[in-house]
Scaffold this motif. Structure first.
Motif, mmCIF file in Angstrom:
data_model
loop_
_atom_site.group_PDB
_atom_site.id
_atom_site.type_symbol
_atom_site.label_atom_id
_atom_site.label_comp_id
_atom_site.label_asym_id
_atom_site.label_seq_id
_atom_site.Cartn_x
_atom_site.Cartn_y
_atom_site.Cartn_z
ATOM 1 N N VAL A 259 8.271 3.069 2.308
ATOM 2 C CA VAL A 259 8.103 3.868 3.511
ATOM 3 C C VAL A 259 6.815 4.657 3.372
ATOM 4 C CG1 VAL A 259 9.131 5.710 4.899
ATOM 5 C CG2 VAL A 259 10.617 4.139 3.656
ATOM 6 N N GLY A 260 6.089 4.871 4.462
ATOM 7 C CA GLY A 260 5.004 5.837 4.432
ATOM 8 C C GLY A 260 3.632 5.287 4.640
ATOM 9 N N ASP A 261 2.645 6.172 4.400
ATOM 10 C CA ASP A 261 1.274 5.818 4.727
ATOM 11 C C ASP A 261 0.431 5.474 3.514
ATOM 12 O OD1 ASP A 261 0.871 8.273 3.602
ATOM 13 O OD2 ASP A 261 0.048 9.210 5.397
ATOM 14 N N GLY A 262 1.050 5.121 2.434
ATOM 15 C CA GLY A 262 0.320 4.551 1.317
ATOM 16 C C GLY A 262 -0.480 5.501 0.451
ATOM 17 N N ASP A 263 -0.002 6.708 0.183
ATOM 18 C CA ASP A 263 -0.750 7.611 -0.678
ATOM 19 C C ASP A 263 -0.250 7.598 -2.124
ATOM 20 O OD1 ASP A 263 1.616 9.072 -0.567
ATOM 21 O OD2 ASP A 263 0.673 10.914 0.148
ATOM 22 N N CYS A 264 0.509 6.584 -2.502
ATOM 23 C CA CYS A 264 1.141 6.566 -3.824
ATOM 24 C C CYS A 264 0.127 6.621 -4.959
ATOM 25 C CB CYS A 264 2.071 5.367 -3.983
ATOM 26 S SG CYS A 264 1.296 3.760 -3.819
ATOM 27 N N PHE A 265 -0.988 5.904 -4.858
ATOM 28 C CA PHE A 265 -1.972 5.892 -5.945
ATOM 29 C C PHE A 265 -2.603 7.263 -6.115
ATOM 30 C CE2 PHE A 265 -1.621 1.392 -4.926
ATOM 31 C CZ PHE A 265 -1.411 0.874 -6.184
ATOM 32 N N LYS A 266 -2.954 7.901 -5.013
ATOM 33 C CA LYS A 266 -3.576 9.222 -5.077
ATOM 34 C C LYS A 266 -2.598 10.270 -5.599
ATOM 35 C CE LYS A 266 -6.202 12.543 -2.342
ATOM 36 N NZ LYS A 266 -6.835 12.802 -1.040
ATOM 37 N N VAL A 267 -1.383 10.281 -5.083
ATOM 38 C CA VAL A 267 -0.389 11.278 -5.492
ATOM 39 C C VAL A 267 -0.043 11.137 -6.974
ATOM 40 C CG1 VAL A 267 2.011 12.009 -5.158
ATOM 41 C CG2 VAL A 267 0.549 11.607 -3.181
ATOM 42 N N ALA A 268 0.202 9.924 -7.420
ATOM 43 C CA ALA A 268 0.538 9.702 -8.833
ATOM 44 C C ALA A 268 -0.655 10.019 -9.729
ATOM 45 C CB ALA A 268 1.006 8.264 -9.038
ATOM 46 N N GLY A 269 -1.858 9.692 -9.251
ATOM 47 C CA GLY A 269 -3.066 10.005 -10.015
ATOM 48 C C GLY A 269 -3.287 11.500 -10.161
ATOM 49 N N LYS A 270 -3.109 12.234 -9.072
ATOM 50 C CA LYS A 270 -3.265 13.688 -9.137
ATOM 51 C C LYS A 270 -2.228 14.316 -10.068
ATOM 52 C CE LYS A 270 -5.674 15.022 -5.016
ATOM 53 N NZ LYS A 270 -5.731 16.094 -4.031
ATOM 54 N N ASN B 261 3.901 10.291 -0.213
ATOM 55 C CA ASN B 261 4.222 10.592 1.187
ATOM 56 C C ASN B 261 5.149 11.792 1.354
ATOM 57 O OD1 ASN B 261 2.689 8.301 2.111
ATOM 58 N ND2 ASN B 261 4.349 7.073 1.274
ATOM 59 N N GLY B 262 4.979 12.784 0.475
ATOM 60 C CA GLY B 262 5.746 14.013 0.599
ATOM 61 C C GLY B 262 7.177 13.945 0.107
ATOM 62 N N GLN B 263 7.583 12.818 -0.408
ATOM 63 C CA GLN B 263 8.954 12.662 -0.911
ATOM 64 C C GLN B 263 9.040 13.172 -2.344
ATOM 65 O OE1 GLN B 263 11.505 11.524 1.165
ATOM 66 N NE2 GLN B 263 9.814 11.848 2.575
ATOM 67 N N LYS B 264 10.226 13.408 -2.802
ATOM 68 C CA LYS B 264 10.471 13.839 -4.176
ATOM 69 C C LYS B 264 11.564 12.958 -4.770
ATOM 70 C CE LYS B 264 7.733 17.442 -3.915
ATOM 71 N NZ LYS B 264 6.383 17.262 -4.365
ATOM 72 N N THR B 265 11.247 11.673 -4.960
ATOM 73 C CA THR B 265 12.226 10.742 -5.504
ATOM 74 C C THR B 265 12.254 10.867 -7.022
ATOM 75 O OG1 THR B 265 11.839 9.205 -3.685
ATOM 76 C CG2 THR B 265 12.885 8.302 -5.665
ATOM 77 N N VAL B 266 13.406 11.180 -7.560
ATOM 78 C CA VAL B 266 13.633 11.267 -9.000
ATOM 79 C C VAL B 266 14.776 10.308 -9.302
ATOM 80 C CG1 VAL B 266 14.287 12.761 -10.916
ATOM 81 C CG2 VAL B 266 12.912 13.687 -9.034
ATOM 82 N N MET B 267 14.502 9.326 -10.167
ATOM 83 C CA MET B 267 15.504 8.288 -10.401
ATOM 84 C C MET B 267 15.419 7.810 -11.847
ATOM 85 S SD MET B 267 15.922 4.769 -8.127
ATOM 86 C CE MET B 267 15.876 5.659 -6.570
#
Length: 142
Positions: free
Chosen positions: A8-19, A61-67
């Motif tokens: 889901v979302g607008d594809g910011d996973c690389f940036k968010v995980a990198g930051k 994408n602003g989510q806080k998935t912890v699994m």
């Protein structure tokens, strides 16, 4: 981000995980191909998240998935094979950011991905450029 309903979302996973790995050296950065669910069931695409021990942290994408890692990998169809899966500690991640000037992916094989429809292409924006300000911060961390 990845949920039990699929990507889901607008594809910011690389940036968010990198930051996240810039800010916390205890994390591991993961770039891998995952399999979608729902409308993207069986389709393989690039994704990024962080890990801390046996826990996956997906804050894209602003989510806080912890699994739990086993559950996350099963849900996402993660396969630890060359070209489909790469992990980075903080030093390696910062070095790749500095060298490539984008958030990733850096070591995933382009041959393994599938073309997704434009509408779904929002999943996993690849090679999103790192701003000059962020690059300066990365260089200072090294």
């Amino acid at each position: 981000y990845l949920s039990e309903d699929g990507p889901v979302g607008d594809g910011d996973c690389f940036k968010v995980a990198g930051k996240a790995i810039i800010e916390d050296e205890s994390l591991t950065l993961v770039h891998a191909f995952v399999y979608g669910q729902g409308p993207l069931e069986g389709r393989r695409f690039e994704h990024a998240w962080n890990e801390q021990g046996s826990t996956c942290l997906d804050n894209s994408n602003g989510q806080k998935t912890v699994m739990n890692k086993k559950q996350y990998y099963k849900l996402a169809g993660v396969v630890k094979e060359r070209g489909a899966y790469a992990t980075y500690d903080q030093k390696k991640a910062l070095g790749n950011m500095r060298r490539h000037h984008h958030w990733g992916p850096w070591d995933l094989s382009t041959m393994l991905g599938e073309k997704l429809p434009d509408k779904s292409r929002k999943v996993g924006k690849k090679k999103l450029k790192i701003s000059s300000k962020e690059l300066l911060q990365i260089k200072q961390e090294l």
